[in-house]
Design a protein around this motif. Structure first.
Motif, short mmCIF file in Angstrom:
data_model
loop_
_atom_site.label_atom_id
_atom_site.label_comp_id
_atom_site.label_asym_id
_atom_site.label_seq_id
_atom_site.Cartn_x
_atom_site.Cartn_y
_atom_site.Cartn_z
N PHE A 167 0.84 -1.20 0.00
CA PHE A 167 0.00 0.00 0.00
C PHE A 167 0.88 1.25 0.00
O PHE A 167 0.69 2.17 -0.81
CB PHE A 167 -0.92 -0.02 1.22
N PHE A 168 1.86 1.29 0.88
CA PHE A 168 2.71 2.47 1.00
C PHE A 168 3.66 2.62 -0.19
O PHE A 168 4.03 3.74 -0.54
CB PHE A 168 3.49 2.43 2.32
N GLU A 169 4.01 1.51 -0.80
CA GLU A 169 4.81 1.60 -2.03
C GLU A 169 4.01 2.28 -3.13
O GLU A 169 4.55 3.10 -3.88
CB GLU A 169 5.26 0.20 -2.47
N ARG A 170 2.74 1.95 -3.23
CA ARG A 170 1.88 2.59 -4.24
C ARG A 170 1.70 4.08 -3.93
O ARG A 170 1.69 4.92 -4.84
CB ARG A 170 0.52 1.90 -4.30
N VAL A 171 1.55 4.39 -2.66
CA VAL A 171 1.39 5.79 -2.25
C VAL A 171 2.64 6.60 -2.63
O VAL A 171 2.54 7.67 -3.24
CB VAL A 171 1.14 5.88 -0.72
N ARG A 172 3.81 6.07 -2.29
CA ARG A 172 5.05 6.79 -2.60
C ARG A 172 5.21 6.97 -4.11
O ARG A 172 5.57 8.05 -4.59
CB ARG A 172 6.25 6.05 -2.04
N ALA A 173 4.95 5.91 -4.87
CA ALA A 173 5.08 5.99 -6.32
C ALA A 173 4.16 7.06 -6.89
O ALA A 173 4.56 7.82 -7.79
CB ALA A 173 4.77 4.63 -6.95
N ALA A 174 2.95 7.15 -6.37
CA ALA A 174 2.00 8.16 -6.86
C ALA A 174 2.49 9.57 -6.55
O ALA A 174 2.39 10.48 -7.39
CB ALA A 174 0.63 7.93 -6.24
N TYR A 175 3.02 9.77 -5.36
CA TYR A 175 3.57 11.08 -5.02
C TYR A 175 4.69 11.46 -6.00
O TYR A 175 4.76 12.61 -6.47
CB TYR A 175 4.13 11.06 -3.60
N LEU A 176 5.57 10.53 -6.29
CA LEU A 176 6.70 10.83 -7.17
C LEU A 176 6.23 11.11 -8.59
O LEU A 176 6.80 11.99 -9.27
CB LEU A 176 7.70 9.67 -7.15
N VAL A 177 5.21 10.41 -9.04
CA VAL A 177 4.65 10.68 -10.38
C VAL A 177 4.08 12.09 -10.42
O VAL A 177 4.27 12.83 -11.39
CB VAL A 177 3.59 9.63 -10.73
N ARG A 178 3.36 12.47 -9.37
CA ARG A 178 2.78 13.82 -9.34
C ARG A 178 3.87 14.89 -9.30
O ARG A 178 3.75 15.94 -9.94
CB ARG A 178 1.84 13.97 -8.14
N ALA A 179 4.94 14.63 -8.55
CA ALA A 179 6.05 15.59 -8.49
C ALA A 179 6.71 15.74 -9.85
O ALA A 179 7.09 16.85 -10.26
CB ALA A 179 7.06 15.14 -7.45
#
Length: 214
Positions: A167-179
């Motif tokens: 779950f947290f891996e997906r969250v981090r990946a999404a943040y990085l994509v948005r950045a």
């Protein structure tokens, strides 16, 4: 120059578990207050008595499974109250607003983490915010294993903090994509560094931004 609808005096701080948001939010607030500006420091979910009640509903561990759609709607109910009662009035009177998480967190946690359709989040964001938001977002980023190890050193884990590593891996990946998609608004800060260096990086971004807003 910020995009239309983004408020230059509205800054959000984002990141996953254990990235040091509380410590760095306090440092950011100190920097802004030192300039003599009126500052409202707030958080999501929360920021008003009603929104804080919703926060407790969202974070409390429970035996009942929480439907992802229900979680999303509760978050936007809290956000609507927070936006209308606290954030927007402060911005309109010329104050600065510093918010611990905002709508980026919803795309990361409920969109990527829970697997909800981002088009649904888009519609709710448009309904509640009408294209408005922070012109600057600092993203504190650290690898998930390190962040969770830090989080587990704190008090009892809330409902989100009890999620699986994936779950947290997906969250981090999404943040990085948005950045990556919005580099002018979202500034990534390497939160794996010693705290002094993280705060120095945060201070450098903030100083340059404040000067640009003069």
């Amino acid at each position: 120059m910020s995009q239309p609808g983004l408020w230059p005096r509205f800054i959000s701080l984002e990141g996953g578990e254990g990235v040091g948001k509380s410590t760095n939010l306090a440092a950011m607030a100190e920097l802004l207050r030192a300039t003599g500006r009126e500052l409202v420091v707030t958080r999501e979910p929360g920021g008003t008595p009603l929104a804080e009640d919703i926060r407790q509903l969202l974070l409390a561990p429970r035996n009942e499974a929480v439907a992802a759609d229900a979680e999303l709607l509760l978050l936007f109910a809290a956000r609507a109250q927070h936006w209308q009662q606290v954030i927007l009035p402060a911005l309109r009177r010329g104050a600065w607003v510093l918010c611990d998480r905002f709508v980026d967190a919803t795309y990361a946690y409920q969109g990527a983490g829970r697997g909800l359709d981002t088009a649904l989040i888009d519609r709710l964001a448009e309904l509640v915010l009408q294209g408005q938001g922070p012109a600057l977002t600092l993203l504190l980023d650290v690898d998930v294993a390190t962040g969770l190890a830090r989080a587990q050193q704190r008090a009892a884990l809330d409902r989100f903090e009890q999620e699986q590593l994936s779950f947290f891996e997906r969250v981090r990946a999404a943040y990085l994509v948005r950045a990556q998609a919005e580099p002018e608004r979202i500034r990534r800060i390497d939160a794996s560094q010693p705290l002094a260096q993280v705060q120095a990086d945060v201070a450098a971004v903030m100083a340059a931004y404040i000067e640009m807003c003069e």
